[in-house]
Design an enzyme around this catalytic site. Structure first.
Site, PDB file in Angstrom:
ATOM      1  N   GLU A   1      -9.000 -23.979  -4.293  1.00  0.00           N
ATOM      2  CA  GLU A   1     -10.085 -23.593  -5.217  1.00  0.00           C
ATOM      3  C   GLU A   1      -9.179 -23.668  -6.821  1.00  0.00           C
ATOM      4  OE1 GLU A   1     -12.443 -19.494  -6.252  1.00  0.00           O
ATOM      5  OE2 GLU A   1     -10.467 -19.215  -5.664  1.00  0.00           O
ATOM      6  N   ASP A  30      -6.993 -20.204  -1.982  1.00  0.00           N
ATOM      7  CA  ASP A  30      -7.688 -19.475  -2.752  1.00  0.00           C
ATOM      8  C   ASP A  30      -7.053 -19.185  -4.096  1.00  0.00           C
ATOM      9  OD1 ASP A  30      -9.747 -16.912  -3.221  1.00  0.00           O
ATOM     10  OD2 ASP A  30      -7.697 -16.002  -3.526  1.00  0.00           O
TER      11      ASP A  30
END
Ligand code: NOJ
Ligand code: MG
Length: 572
Positions: free
Chosen positions: A291, A227
């Site tokens: 990401e 993330d």
């Protein structure tokens, strides 16, 4: 890895260039990875929030789509300020979602069905409720440098007696610095103030996050979506960022450039380090997908080098950030090449159409292009990532009121502007059928309201009717198992409003054509088709063309229609 591009109506034969030299493809290269947003997939206990048992009960549906892996947004212990992206215990499951035993059961059932399970690895920040933060606040031995602590210049008239260390902003808008009274310093937070950023110059942090990775790998997790990678590290000197030169208000994150708060050298180094650790788990092999929003040069650098690989792939978000409903066939061609021409031969491509942070495909491009977009992501070379519901062409619920709002970014913006930032519309419950709460929950009140279109737009309907988005999706997933799609060359062409490409491997040749315009088109695709005829393998629901055959120089595409066609010769 440059892919050939044919000039308009060129009659040149396409130069076949193999997409990947990899012969033994791994599961994450051949699978579609299906993102499940756990709060909204299936509620098993009637509290109006999706949970792990709910996911387990619906694995049959996922399997039936043909996808090979699920990726779960965070289910770890969390105060849920940012819907679970604020983790307070990296080694446990939040009771809202269930127990560790529930998770182990999900893992086992998924593996029994030959489905891989990928989790979210939230690395850039923790919740302020994690014990590490409190220890760092109190400068406990070994934890002093775990977060990004600093003070600006002394300033008697400033609220806390010091200026901010820099002008850095939070991605959710407003100052990125928050004062801590105990430590008498500011800490940096890339997102909410309840999510203090970890300091990747601290060996203690790196060691701890290694332990987190190993913990879940040892449990049998097949990989991670890492993330907020760009935001992992910040400039050590706290240099101010330059304005981007737009008309946005100065508190908006995009008002500034992000030279000093994104894509720092320590970030690339840490990703390479985690890749080494991940590669120690080879039975089965694991995946790290990243990401990574950002400029192409910085994004593709996350693949690393041949000697020092980075992530298996940084997400390719350009279908999201650079295309919209007015985009032309030329734009589409440019975006496909933007990725393909900037990665190295060994890098594995990928295509992301949406996620829990972005407007849904049917809302961004219009429902008429939903099949076309799925066709692109599923039939271009590489891994396809599908956000749950995109197979049904689910739409954003744009009627969510301020009172119903959950997304902290939207709440930060206040009642007048919340919809500009809110990600709640794409996070509403999955639409299973036309019963109470769309079959998502027995509770008529769900954490976010169900999109009222569930009465007709739902999975049960689509699985039982004859011409539906989900059936197109299933057919595309089946088709992409062929070598032409797994390993074939890619050549693209633009003919008027039509974007087309071929995938060729040995004798297997396919042409995919997408009409981005609102009028019917008859196009010459013979330059892409090795053989003189084309027969439809998969047709978008607005094309009515299943099994139709065309001479390759006169393929008929309906307005916004999309076709995947096999190249063949009537005489063979
Ligand atoms: C990235 C996640 O995808 C998003 O949902 C979240 O809000 C941010 N990280 C910040 O935690
Ligand atoms: Mg529940």
């Amino acid at each position: 890895m440059a892919a050939p591009r044919l000039a308009l109506l060129a009659l040149l034969a396409a130069t076949a260039c193999a997409v990947s030299p990899v012969d033994d493809l791994l599961w994450w290269q051949t699978s579609v990875i299906y993102q499940i947003y756990p709060r909204s997939f299936k509620d098993s206990d009637g509290d109006g929030v999706g949970d792990i048992k709910g996911i387990t009960s619906k694995l049959w549906y996922v399997k039936n789509l043909g996808v090979g892996a699920i990726w779960l947004s965070p289910i770890y212990k969390s105060p849920m300020v940012d819907m679970g992206y604020d983790i307070s215990d990296f080694y446990d499951i939040d009771p809202l979602f269930g127990t560790m035993d529930d998770f182990k059961e999900l893992l086992e059932e998924a593996h029994n069905m030959d489905l891989k399970v990928v989790m979210d690895f939230v690395v850039s920040y923790t919740s302020d409720q994690v014990p590490w933060f409190n220890k760092s606040v109190h400068r406990e031995d070994g934890f002093d440098d775990w977060y990004v602590w600093a003070r600006g210049e002394r300033n008697e008239s400033a609220e806390h007696g010091y200026n901010y260390p820099s002008n850095w902003l939070s991605a959710f808008n407003g100052p990125g610095w928050e004062w801590n009274d105990v430590r008498q310093e500011f800490y940096f937070h890339s997102f909410t103030k309840e999510q203090p950023d970890l300091n990747y110059r601290s060996q203690g942090v790196i060691d701890e996050m290694d332990r987190v990775l190993k913990f879940w790998f040892d449990l049998g997790v097949d990989g991670f979506r890492v993330d907020a990678v760009p935001q992992m590290a910040e400039d050590a000197c706290f240099r101010n960022e330059e304005p981007a030169g737009n008309d946005l208000p100065p508190y908006d994150y995009e008002y500034l450039t992000h030279k000093y708060t994104q894509h720092q050298p320590e970030t690339y180094a840490t990703i390479k380090h985690w890749r080494e650790l991940t590669d120690q788990y080879d039975n089965p092999p694991r995946v790290l997908m990243l990401e990574t929003y950002g400029p192409i040069d910085e994004v593709v650098d996350y693949y690393g080098t041949t000697e020092h690989p980075g992530g298996h792939f940084p997400f390719n978000f350009y279908f999201i950030t650079e295309l919209k409903n007015t985009s032309s066939a030329q734009d589409l061609d440019r975006i496909v090449h933007k990725w393909m021409d900037n990665i190295k031969a060994i890098d594995w491509p990928n295509w992301v159409l949406g996620n829990h942070d972005q407007r849904r495909v049917a809302t961004r491009f219009g429902p008429q292009l939903a099949d076309a977009m799925n066709m692109l992501s599923l039939l271009l070379p590489g891994t396809a990532i599908t956000f749950m519901g995109e197979e049904l062409a689910m739409e954003d619920h744009l009627g969510i009121t301020w009172e119903e709002t959950q997304d902290p970014w939207a709440i930060n913006a206040g009642p007048d502007e919340y919809m500009v930032y809110s990600r709640d519309p794409e996070r509403t419950p999955f639409q299973w059928d036309n019963t109470v709460s769309a079959g998502f929950s027995t509770n008529p009140k769900t954490w976010l309201p169900v999109n009222p279109n569930y009465e007709w737009l739902n999975a049960e309907n689509q699985l039982h009717l004859r011409i539906t988005h989900v059936l197109v999706y299933q057919n595309l997933v089946r088709l992409r198992q062929l070598d032409a799609f797994r390993r074939g060359s890619l050549t693209t062409a633009v003919v008027g409003d039509v974007f087309a490409f071929s995938r060729v491997y040995g004798d297997e040749a396919y042409v995919v054509a997408i009409n981005l315009g609102g009028t019917k088109e008859t196009v010459d695709l013979s330059a892409l088709s090795p053989l003189p005829n084309l027969v439809v393998s998969v047709s978008s629901i607005n094309s009515f063309a299943q099994y139709a055959t065309f001479p390759a120089d006169a393929v008929v595409l309906q307005p916004y229609g999309a076709l995947a066609l096999r190249s063949y010769d009537t005489t063979s």
